[in-house]
Design an enzyme around this catalytic site. Structure first.
Site, PDB file in Angstrom:
ATOM      1  N   VAL A 158      40.257  21.615  17.082  1.00 50.70           N
ATOM      2  CA  VAL A 158      41.401  20.900  17.644  1.00 50.70           C
ATOM      3  C   VAL A 158      40.898  19.821  18.587  1.00 50.70           C
ATOM      4  O   VAL A 158      40.206  20.112  19.575  1.00 50.70           O
ATOM      5  CB  VAL A 158      42.337  21.861  18.391  1.00 50.70           C
ATOM      6  CG1 VAL A 158      43.598  21.130  18.843  1.00 50.70           C
ATOM      7  CG2 VAL A 158      42.699  23.066  17.523  1.00 50.70           C
ATOM      8  N   VAL A 205      37.596  23.947  20.355  1.00 45.69           N
ATOM      9  CA  VAL A 205      37.989  22.706  21.027  1.00 45.69           C
ATOM     10  C   VAL A 205      36.987  21.608  20.708  1.00 45.69           C
ATOM     11  O   VAL A 205      35.775  21.793  20.868  1.00 45.69           O
ATOM     12  CB  VAL A 205      38.079  22.913  22.547  1.00 45.69           C
ATOM     13  CG1 VAL A 205      38.619  21.643  23.219  1.00 45.69           C
ATOM     14  CG2 VAL A 205      38.950  24.113  22.894  1.00 45.69           C
ATOM     15  N   LYS A 206      37.485  20.464  20.264  1.00 43.69           N
ATOM     16  CA  LYS A 206      36.611  19.322  19.978  1.00 43.69           C
ATOM     17  C   LYS A 206      36.507  18.424  21.208  1.00 43.69           C
ATOM     18  O   LYS A 206      37.516  18.002  21.770  1.00 43.69           O
ATOM     19  CB  LYS A 206      37.146  18.522  18.786  1.00 43.69           C
ATOM     20  CG  LYS A 206      37.128  19.293  17.479  1.00 43.69           C
ATOM     21  CD  LYS A 206      37.638  18.468  16.314  1.00 43.69           C
ATOM     22  CE  LYS A 206      36.596  17.509  15.799  1.00 43.69           C
ATOM     23  NZ  LYS A 206      37.030  16.845  14.538  1.00 43.69           N
ATOM     24  N   VAL A 207      35.277  18.151  21.601  1.00 47.87           N
ATOM     25  CA  VAL A 207      35.007  17.285  22.747  1.00 47.87           C
ATOM     26  C   VAL A 207      34.003  16.231  22.309  1.00 47.87           C
ATOM     27  O   VAL A 207      32.956  16.567  21.754  1.00 47.87           O
ATOM     28  CB  VAL A 207      34.437  18.087  23.942  1.00 47.87           C
ATOM     29  CG1 VAL A 207      34.107  17.160  25.102  1.00 47.87           C
ATOM     30  CG2 VAL A 207      35.425  19.170  24.375  1.00 47.87           C
TER      31      VAL A 207
END
Length: 425
Positions: free
Chosen positions: A138, A168-170
């Site tokens: 995400v 989580v995409k960072v």
């Protein structure tokens, strides 16, 4: 705005706020993750073809289209700002926007749009989890890409909403790397996105220990071809295999580092067997369909192969420095050792530390006008425009492509935010 950190400049809702709990309940409303998952059929094609046992993911947010291809050989989904924007523009959440606005009515302006975008993003991701019961990567709002504290706040909230399945995409920015390290210390899974080289992913793995790193390999091939530097063949594949080697070597035997390599941004099915053995391949729907129609022979691991890549004869290699995509030099390793021993506390400090090792090109400083130019070029920058800086050594193809990728996602995010604003009360 430049690409320097903008700490404390973004208005956020505290992860401990009761409002956060109400938002979490809102996005879960009507989603049933406790019922038994639907039966998924095996695929004789994907069982036979994937001889290297690479994990296979789908790069899409289109539930109906994914459903037509999904089988038990696929284990994950990746979404991003562009893919989410496509779904939002279909109007499927237009009726949800006013209700979301009621939850966060104390916010105004961009803070309001950013919060509603978060709500729609995690709501859609939950629907993907409900349907496919798999890991879903995400993406956060692009506003927070250069803000460590805002990244931490939204990432924690994202994780709390679906800790079992959300990754989580960072993005691979200095601020992002600082945030990723903290998130991994909290056992939050992170997909460090917008990577374009082995050295970038080596640095990310060593300093921040993300769950996943990426090479957007199709864009690398396009960069070389569209700028007429060479035919572009195998540039991304060579880079991905080199990055896989660096990541695997660093993580081997280190209990707290479990980073896995993702091959991303595939353009055609013929690339799949060339990447056999990479930890994860995430493919667009069209590539998966094309694979089923065209591939026949089982894949064999390519991890010990080295692809040959050539520039055109008229191109001076010193004006391109293509080797920085797949080579990790002693200078990068020395920088990493220093950063491990003396961990930087923020993105600007990380950038300054890299500059002390003559690695200005790893996290280049760009003026607002330069960032605007990159955004105007789209996903594939104009090499000639940046050649002098590449020769000088304060910019490189990998870092330039990261900036271009972030600009492209920012454009898609702006379109999504505009859709939201049109349906506010």
């Amino acid at each position: 705005m430049s690409n320097l950190d903008t700490a404390k400049s973004i208005e956020i809702i505290s992860p401990d706020s009761p409002q956060v709990e109400r938002i979490a309940a809102f996005v879960h409303d009507g989603i049933d993750l406790d019922s038994p998952p639907r039966e998924v059929q095996p695929s004789s094609f994907w069982q036979r073809i994937n001889g290297a046992e690479t994990s296979l993911w789908i790069d899409s947010g289109d539930i109906e289209s994914i459903d037509s291809l999904w089988n038990e050989q696929f284990s994950g989904l990746t979404t991003n700002n562009t893919l989410l924007n496509r779904e939002i523009q279909n109007g499927i959440y237009d009726d949800l926007i006013p209700s979301a606005q009621d939850l966060v009515g104390n916010l105004r302006g961009q803070a309001l749009l950013r919060e509603i975008a978060f709500i729609l993003n995690v709501r859609h991701a939950l629907r993907l989890v409900e349907r496919f019961r798999c890991d879903v990567s995400v993406e956060l709002h692009t506003d927070v890409a250069n803000d460590t504290e805002a990244t931490l706040a939204y990432a924690r909230r994202c994780h709390q909403i679906c800790p079992e399945f959300f990754i989580v995409k960072v993005p691979l920015t200095p601020a992002g790397l600082i945030a990723i390290k903290q998130l991994r210390d909290e056992d939050i899974r992170v997909n460090c996105t917008l990577g374009f080289s082995a050295r970038q992913n080596y640095v990310a793995t060593a300093l921040s220990r993300p769950s996943f790193v990426n090479v957007f390999l199709g864009r690398l091939n396009s960069y070389v071809a569209e700028n007429q530097l060479g035919d572009g063949n195998l540039v991304g594949e060579k880079t991905t295999l080199a990055s896989q080697g660096e990541v695997a070597t660093f993580t081997r035997g280190l209990s707290r580092t479990d980073t896995r390599q993702i091959a991303a941004s595939l353009r055609e099915a013929s690339q799949l067997p060339r990447l056999a053995g990479v930890d994860v391949i995430t493919m667009p729907l069209k590539v998966a369909r094309q694979a089923e129609e065209t591939l026949q022979d089982p894949w064999q691991s390519q991890l010990h192969d080295t692809y040959d890549v050539h520039l055109f004869d008229k191109i001076d290699p010193e004006t391109v420095h293509l080797e920085k995509l797949w080579a990790v030099r002693k200078i990068e390793r020395s920088f990493v050792q220093k950063a491990i021993l003396s961990p930087p506390t923020d993105g600007d400090q990380l950038r300054e530390m890299a500059a002390d090792y003559d690695l200005e090109d790893l996290f280049p400083v760009m003026a607002d006008e330069q960032l605007s130019t990159i955004a105007e070029d789209g996903k594939i920058p104009n090499h000639q425009r940046w050649q002098d800086r590449i020769v000088r050594g304060d910019l490189a193809i990998d870092s330039l492509m990261t900036l271009a990728g972030l600009a492209s996602f920012t454009d898609a995010q702006a379109n999504l935010d505009q859709r939201i604003s049109e349906h506010l009360r």
